[in-house]
Design an enzyme around this catalytic site. Structure first.
Site, PDB file in Angstrom:
ATOM      1  N   GLY A 195      44.906  45.357  58.992  1.00 11.47           N
ATOM      2  CA  GLY A 195      46.086  44.512  58.896  1.00 11.47           C
ATOM      3  C   GLY A 195      46.605  44.320  57.488  1.00 11.47           C
ATOM      4  O   GLY A 195      47.639  43.678  57.292  1.00 11.47           O
ATOM      5  N   LYS A 235      41.186  49.769  38.780  1.00  9.50           N
ATOM      6  CA  LYS A 235      40.473  48.681  38.097  1.00  9.50           C
ATOM      7  C   LYS A 235      38.959  48.916  38.075  1.00  9.50           C
ATOM      8  O   LYS A 235      38.227  48.192  37.409  1.00  9.50           O
ATOM      9  CB  LYS A 235      40.807  47.352  38.755  1.00  9.50           C
ATOM     10  CG  LYS A 235      42.269  46.936  38.557  1.00  9.50           C
ATOM     11  CD  LYS A 235      42.587  45.651  39.283  1.00  9.50           C
ATOM     12  CE  LYS A 235      44.021  45.212  38.980  1.00  9.50           C
ATOM     13  NZ  LYS A 235      45.036  46.202  39.380  1.00  9.50           N
TER      14      LYS A 235
END
Length: 637
Positions: free
Chosen positions: A287, A410
């Protein structure tokens, strides 16, 4: 007066129009008699029947053909053609009745003259009504130029004719043969005269009606408009234009791709569907921004079953509802299975994999907001590291062919816990893929000669434009509120890609995986966040307010780097990328700890995370990830 009339009920307006048509029919009959008899006429005898016949025939015909359902302000060529058809039918019936009745004192030529005069009067009444209402748009709040004098621009102009929000002042085009000409009375201007046209006509909005132009040409046009005090809008796709659904509400802000400053990376169709067609596919974090786009693209490749896993009920409902609508419409044939579950709950994930036996697993579930994970280090570690470890273990146990981890730039020399956890998750996949012995006891029991049954790979990319963590939605909200725009630092830069690019990269990389691969996208040059903010302000038709321009509209405020945030992001730890089958996807094999050594450190990290010990968590992450240099002190409970 017009406002008062527009405020009437639909029934009252319809009654007025019917009464007007009756009057016009009687006037047309009087004119027909007057012209035929060459003297002002007053009906007598059987002539009264002719006067009564006109409205008696006209009203049911006009009503049947829908003339009383039409709205004057939206009158166009279609409505005029329908009016002509109605009057033609009326005229034929009137002439037939007069010829059959042969009333005394009623010339047969009246049956021809009256419909012609009636057509002129009815058409004129509709046109005058439209002009009176359209004239009100001279005070429209937005004065518009349409960039593109082709079919899309002409259709858009026709759709705008009845809209009071926009007043169309001209077209702009690069084609020299169109310059100086007009479309429906609206002049076409040269693109190089835009600054003077915008100033002279007081333009507030420029609409790009270029649905079939290349992305590079759109980028050039947008760059040429950046310095003008106008808001730049765009049209939906050609299918919407063709279907006639173009309205003011269809005008959109510029697409995210237009802000990227480069052409999106084209996918390789052969790679996209290689591991998907006819298989069972599982997506964790289904989702989320990346997970949902993965699901959309996976469904298009024709798997027999797609398992949607998410721990958010609403997010899972939303993506399942969206995909189910596509399947119901017959666009894709795929069985969808929504599954509420958390990747940190290993037993639940193992049950799912044992029951459905997925062939490919795409692991997108992760906590990714840097400050949030920084403030909740234990949960970030348990979810990002040990959720990944759980998924790898169940993938191996159920014999999945492919497992793809969605990682991040990152993870390269991280300065925050989120990046460090993602790098540890990468190392888990690398170590297990290269392990000479089974990493888990149950695998060793079932297979004395260990070979990793699953191709483990990870995909590393930069910031995704339009995702829930992107600055784009934030900047749009701040611009709509009148500012200010918040930028952490004037020099902060990031690599950017679209959600579609990111999902395509994940699917294609999974198809090329050999085991333990780190894939990354050649994303071009990084983009400065300050430049992105300035570009969004300019493309909204506003100006930046600063010391040099104190009269500007939107201020940009620097808030300082957030906890764990870096000025610059990188995609590669080493400097040894290798090419792949895709020209814009690179493969890297980076250093990692052997599984036996990594396993011991992971056990200690899990205990520290469960205990909520920030000092121990930071120390273990530094030991696990050599490039990890936290810029903030651990948050003590």
């Amino acid at each position: 007066m017009l406002n008062r009339i527009l405020g009437w009920s639909r029934a009252a307006k319809r009654l007025v129009v019917v009464a007007m048509d009756i009057c016009l029919g009687l006037i047309a009959m009087w004119l027909a008699f007057t012209l035929r008899l060459e003297t002002p006429h007053w009906p007598e005898g059987m002539q009264w029947l002719a006067y009564a016949l006109a409205p008696a025939l006209a009203f049911p015909i006009f009503a049947k053909l829908g003339l009383y359902r039409a709205i004057f302000r939206y009158t166009g060529i279609t409505a005029l053609i329908t009016t002509g058809k109605a009057v033609a039918i009326y005229g034929a019936l009137l002439l037939g009745c007069l010829l059959a009745a042969q009333w005394e004192g009623v010339p047969r030529s009246v049956g021809i003259l009256q419909p012609l005069l009636f057509m002129l009067l009815v058409g004129a009444s509709r046109a005058l009504g439209w002009l009176a209402l359209a004239g009100r748009s001279s005070h429209a709040p937005y004065r518009l130029l349409i960039y593109g004098a082709g079919s899309a621009g002409a259709q858009t102009a026709a759709g705008l004719g009845s809209m009071r929000q926009y007043l169309l002042k001209g077209f702009v085009d690069d084609d020299a043969s169109k310059i100086g000409r007009s479309i429906n009375g609206v002049r076409v201007h040269a693109s190089n005269a835009l600054p003077e046209v915008v100033r002279r006509l007081g333009i507030t909005d420029v609409l790009l009606a270029l649905p079939s132009t290349t992305r590079e040409r759109r980028r050039q046009i947008i760059e040429s408009l950046r310095e003008l005090p106008v808001r730049i809008r765009t049209l939906p796709g050609l299918s919407d234009l063709a279907s006639g659904r173009v309205t003011v509400t269809d005008f959109q802000d510029l697409e995210i791709e237009d802000l990227l400053g480069r052409e999106p990376v084209a996918p390789d169709p052969g790679l996209l569907g290689r591991n998907l067609a006819g298989t069972v596919v599982l997506v964790t974090g289904a989702g989320g921004s990346i997970g949902s786009e993965l699901c959309r693209q996976i469904v298009r490749e024709g798997p027999c079953q797609l398992l949607l896993v998410d721990h958010s009920e609403y997010a899972l409902y939303s993506i399942h509802h969206e995909l189910a609508a596509l399947v119901h419409q017959g666009e894709h044939a795929c069985a969808l299975v929504p599954l509420l579950a958390s990747v940190t709950h290993k037993a639940r994930m193992a049950d799912i994999c044992r029951q459905y036996r997925p062939t490919s697993i795409y692991h997108a579930a992760a906590y990714k907001h840097v400050p949030m994970v920084e403030a909740n280090a234990g949960e970030g570690i348990l979810n990002n590291v040990f959720g990944t470890l759980n998924m790898v273990q169940v993938a191996l146990e159920c014999g999945a062919n492919h497992f793809v981890l969605i990682s991040t730039d990152k993870a390269v020399r991280p300065t925050n816990i989120m990046g460090a956890t993602k790098r540890v998750a990468e190392m888990v996949l690398q170590a297990i893929a290269a392990s000479p012995r089974a990493p888990f006891p149950q695998l060793a029991d079932s297979s004395p000669a260990w070979t990793c049954p699953t191709r483990l790979s990870m995909v590393r990319f930069g910031n995704v434009l339009g995702s829930s963590g992107s600055v784009i939605p934030l900047f749009r909200k701040q611009i709509a509120a009148g500012g200010p725009l918040t930028v952490t630092h004037p020099n902060v830069t990031r690599y950017f890609m679209t959600i579609a690019e990111a999902a395509q990269l994940v699917l294609q990389a999974g198809a090329m995986a050999e085991g333990g691969d780190v894939f990354l996208l050649d994303m071009g040059e990084p983009l400065q966040i300050l430049e992105l903010a300035e570009r969004m302000v300019a493309l909204s038709g506003l100006t930046v307010r600063d010391d040099l321009h104190p009269e500007g509209d939107i201020e940009i405020v620097f808030t300082g780097l957030r906890p764990g945030e870096k000025l610059f992001e990188e995609l590669l730890i080493g400097d040894n990328p290798f090419p792949t089958d895709h020209p814009r996807i690179l493969r890297a094999r980076e250093e990692y700890r052997p599984w036996e050594e990594l396993q011991t450190l992971l056990q200690a990290l899990q205990k520290a995370a469960q205990a909520g010990d920030p000092i121990a968590m930071t120390a273990l992450l530094r030991q696990l990830v050599p490039g990890y240099h936290p810029e903030t002190q651990p948050v003590l409970p």
